[in-house]
Design a protein around this motif. Structure first.
Motif, PDB file in Angstrom:
ATOM      1  N   ILE A  63       6.296  -4.565  -7.977  1.00 60.76           N
ATOM      2  CA  ILE A  63       5.020  -3.975  -7.575  1.00 60.76           C
ATOM      3  C   ILE A  63       4.984  -3.736  -6.065  1.00 60.76           C
ATOM      4  CG2 ILE A  63       2.549  -4.469  -7.354  1.00 60.76           C
ATOM      5  CD1 ILE A  63       2.722  -5.799 -10.122  1.00 60.76           C
ATOM      6  N   THR A  64       5.537  -4.672  -5.302  1.00 59.22           N
ATOM      7  CA  THR A  64       5.532  -4.494  -3.840  1.00 59.22           C
ATOM      8  C   THR A  64       6.332  -3.269  -3.430  1.00 59.22           C
ATOM      9  OG1 THR A  64       7.359  -6.095  -3.770  1.00 59.22           O
ATOM     10  CG2 THR A  64       5.149  -6.916  -3.288  1.00 59.22           C
ATOM     11  N   GLU A  65       7.404  -2.967  -4.179  1.00 60.73           N
ATOM     12  CA  GLU A  65       8.204  -1.773  -3.861  1.00 60.73           C
ATOM     13  C   GLU A  65       7.411  -0.506  -4.154  1.00 60.73           C
ATOM     14  OE1 GLU A  65      10.352   1.708  -4.976  1.00 60.73           O
ATOM     15  OE2 GLU A  65       9.851   0.293  -6.565  1.00 60.73           O
ATOM     16  N   LEU A  66       6.667  -0.504  -5.253  1.00 65.94           N
ATOM     17  CA  LEU A  66       5.871   0.671  -5.594  1.00 65.94           C
ATOM     18  C   LEU A  66       4.703   0.873  -4.626  1.00 65.94           C
ATOM     19  CD1 LEU A  66       5.769   0.266  -9.490  1.00 65.94           C
ATOM     20  CD2 LEU A  66       7.129   1.892  -8.177  1.00 65.94           C
ATOM     21  N   LEU A  67       4.257  -0.226  -4.014  1.00 59.91           N
ATOM     22  CA  LEU A  67       3.141  -0.143  -3.065  1.00 59.91           C
ATOM     23  C   LEU A  67       3.589   0.082  -1.627  1.00 59.91           C
ATOM     24  CD1 LEU A  67       0.872  -3.100  -4.294  1.00 59.91           C
ATOM     25  CD2 LEU A  67       0.535  -0.658  -4.723  1.00 59.91           C
ATOM     26  N   ALA A  68       4.885   0.049  -1.392  1.00 56.20           N
ATOM     27  CA  ALA A  68       5.406   0.149  -0.015  1.00 56.20           C
ATOM     28  C   ALA A  68       4.880   1.394   0.688  1.00 56.20           C
ATOM     29  CB  ALA A  68       6.932   0.162  -0.042  1.00 56.20           C
ATOM     30  N   GLY A  69       4.344   1.197   1.872  1.00 50.77           N
ATOM     31  CA  GLY A  69       3.843   2.310   2.665  1.00 50.77           C
ATOM     32  C   GLY A  69       2.417   2.718   2.368  1.00 50.77           C
ATOM     33  N   THR A  70       1.782   2.095   1.379  1.00 55.62           N
ATOM     34  CA  THR A  70       0.411   2.487   1.009  1.00 55.62           C
ATOM     35  C   THR A  70      -0.642   1.705   1.772  1.00 55.62           C
ATOM     36  OG1 THR A  70       0.244   0.856  -0.785  1.00 55.62           O
ATOM     37  CG2 THR A  70       1.185   3.028  -1.325  1.00 55.62           C
ATOM     38  N   GLY A  71      -0.295   0.520   2.251  1.00 50.25           N
ATOM     39  CA  GLY A  71      -1.273  -0.344   2.895  1.00 50.25           C
ATOM     40  C   GLY A  71      -2.037  -1.216   1.917  1.00 50.25           C
ATOM     41  N   VAL A  72      -1.752  -1.072   0.619  1.00 45.84           N
ATOM     42  CA  VAL A  72      -2.424  -1.891  -0.385  1.00 45.84           C
ATOM     43  C   VAL A  72      -1.867  -3.307  -0.328  1.00 45.84           C
ATOM     44  CG1 VAL A  72      -2.841  -2.238  -2.856  1.00 45.84           C
ATOM     45  CG2 VAL A  72      -2.837   0.075  -1.893  1.00 45.84           C
ATOM     46  N   ARG A  73      -2.748  -4.274  -0.301  1.00 45.63           N
ATOM     47  CA  ARG A  73      -2.355  -5.683  -0.332  1.00 45.63           C
ATOM     48  C   ARG A  73      -2.170  -6.111  -1.791  1.00 45.63           C
ATOM     49  NH1 ARG A  73      -6.597 -10.569   0.210  1.00 45.63           N
ATOM     50  NH2 ARG A  73      -5.147 -12.353   0.070  1.00 45.63           N
ATOM     51  N   PHE A  74      -1.077  -6.817  -2.057  1.00 47.76           N
ATOM     52  CA  PHE A  74      -0.835  -7.293  -3.411  1.00 47.76           C
ATOM     53  C   PHE A  74      -1.038  -8.797  -3.496  1.00 47.76           C
ATOM     54  CE2 PHE A  74       2.362  -8.909  -6.589  1.00 47.76           C
ATOM     55  CZ  PHE A  74       1.576  -8.616  -7.703  1.00 47.76           C
ATOM     56  N   VAL A  75      -1.814  -9.226  -4.484  1.00 47.06           N
ATOM     57  CA  VAL A  75      -2.027 -10.649  -4.745  1.00 47.06           C
ATOM     58  C   VAL A  75      -1.468 -10.962  -6.124  1.00 47.06           C
ATOM     59  CG1 VAL A  75      -3.730 -12.472  -5.139  1.00 47.06           C
ATOM     60  CG2 VAL A  75      -4.074 -10.813  -3.290  1.00 47.06           C
ATOM     61  N   GLU A  76      -0.448 -11.797  -6.179  1.00 43.06           N
ATOM     62  CA  GLU A  76       0.141 -12.181  -7.460  1.00 43.06           C
ATOM     63  C   GLU A  76      -0.622 -13.386  -8.001  1.00 43.06           C
ATOM     64  OE1 GLU A  76       4.432 -13.503  -9.420  1.00 43.06           O
ATOM     65  OE2 GLU A  76       4.370 -12.490  -7.475  1.00 43.06           O
TER      66      GLU A  76
END
Length: 392
Positions: A63-76
């Motif tokens: 998921i972090t790879e798919l979000l890279a560059g978006t600025g979206v914070r990921f919480v697992e």
């Protein structure tokens, strides 16, 4: 500027991921913060779980790879409670996560609770781990030339049965359903489907529903008993109880009840997408699928962005246009449909259909990656006249 508003997206399946990535692009340079919450750090290609069940290994997407560059914070972590009053989400029982806008994208799962023995003795395709457990059991069954029963002849059951039969020719596969497979298809597509089942040596048992699952068989309502060394359960769905427990308006299935803009009728700051939402259009109700789920995500990302800028929003519109079903790796059937999912005369079969289906299955990941840079439109059909009246 939007004064640092915080948007929380619950669920990183097909719809939650698309909502987060598209929304990030639509709200860049506005000061909006976006947080995506999901129990696992792996993005699960739910459209391919039947391949995992048959023993295939899929590429792993983080998921972090798919979000890279978006600025979206990921919480697992797992969302365990929502408090609409304080606008907070509790993740794994820790400090609540505050939100101004919440996107509920928790989807659904196969329901094994309605038939005795299904939860204890049947396998499901509810994620990579569950499909992997079935694949391990399938290896054991294949070693002794045993039998697998697939309960449910919907699209998931058909894809699973044909994938297993093709990948494991030593295994006898039995597909069980009250109705004939392909009831939503036209005559040509249904005939091709039946030929594929026959070619793969799949036994089809119809005419009665399953009433009990045992360790070595399933029992049917008409008294028949179908032997099997492993049972794969693909029929019935259930929604998470999180929304209902929070006092958010839901229907009898636990789906969030929304207005024409896919906002909760009880809590307008909550938007719902995909399998989590009960959407009724002029022609009827959406059913859970990636085909309708991605458009709800696209629409919701655009709607939230417009609301943040105090711009008007048009009601959601959508119409189905196809019903793609894989029949192993080298065959498929594509039934083209009207907006209300009833079949048209046209269908595509064989190798060409298999290529078409693979393009469909692989399109979400391409869409996410492109959506980091441009607004990718996924809706092929808005349904024409059938959807000109707004959702109810």
């Amino acid at each position: 500027m939007t004064d640092g508003r915080h948007i929380v997206v619950l669920g990183a399946g097909y719809t939650g991921m698309f909502t987060a990535v598209r929304l990030a692009h639509r709200t860049r340079r506005t000061g909006v913060r976006i947080t995506l919450v999901n129990p696992s750090g792996r993005f699960v290609e739910r459209l391919r779980m039947h391949q995992v069940a048959a023993g295939q290994t899929l590429a792993e997407h983080r998921i972090t790879e798919l979000l890279a560059g978006t600025g979206v914070r990921f919480v697992e972590g797992t969302a365990t409670a929502i408090d609409p009053g304080s606008r907070t989400v509790t993740v794994d029982g820790t400090t609540p996560l505050g939100y101004d806008t919440l996107v509920y994208a928790l989807g659904s799962s196969t329901d094994t609770g309605r038939v005795p023995g299904a939860a204890e003795h049947a396998f499901t395709l509810n994620g990579v781990e569950a499909a992997g457990r079935f694949a391990a059991r399938l290896t054991e069954v294949a070693a002794v030339g045993g039998t697998v029963t697939v309960c449910g002849a919907g699209l998931t059951g058909i894809e699973a049965a044909t994938e297993i039969a093709e990948a494991r020719p030593a295994v006898r596969v039995t597909l069980i359903s009250p109705d004939e497979p392909g009831t939503t298809m036209g005559p040509r597509a249904r005939a091709h489907l039946r030929r594929a089942l026959d070619r793969l040596g799949i036994t089809v048992v119809t005419g009665a529903r399953v009433t009990k699952v045992l360790t070595d068989a399933v029992e049917l309502a008409d008294g028949r008993r179908v032997e099997g060394d492993a049972c794969l359960w693909t029929t019935g769905v259930k929604a998470p109880v999180l929304a209902a427990d929070a006092g958010i308006a839901t229907d009898e299935r636990g789906l969030i009840v929304v207005d024409g803009t896919l906002r909760s009728v009880s809590h307008p700051e909550i938007h719902a997408v995909g399998d989590a939402v009960a959407v009724r259009l002029a022609w009827g109700e959406l059913h859970g699928s990636c085909q309708s789920g991605l458009p709800t995500a696209q629409y919701t990302a655009d709607t939230v962005a417009r609301l943040l800028r105090a711009k008007p929003v048009k009601p959601f519109r959508f119409g189905y246009y196809h019903q793609p079903v894989s029949l192993g790796r080298r065959d498929a059937v594509i039934q083209f449909t009207r907006a209300d999912f009833t079949p048209r005369r046209q269908c595509l079969t064989g190798r060409a259909a298999a290529v078409y289906k693979e393009l469909v299955s692989g399109s979400p990941l391409k869409t996410y990656r492109l959506s980091r840079y441009v607004n990718v439109t996924t809706v092929v059909s808005k349904g024409g006249r059938a959807t000109r009246r707004p959702a109810v």
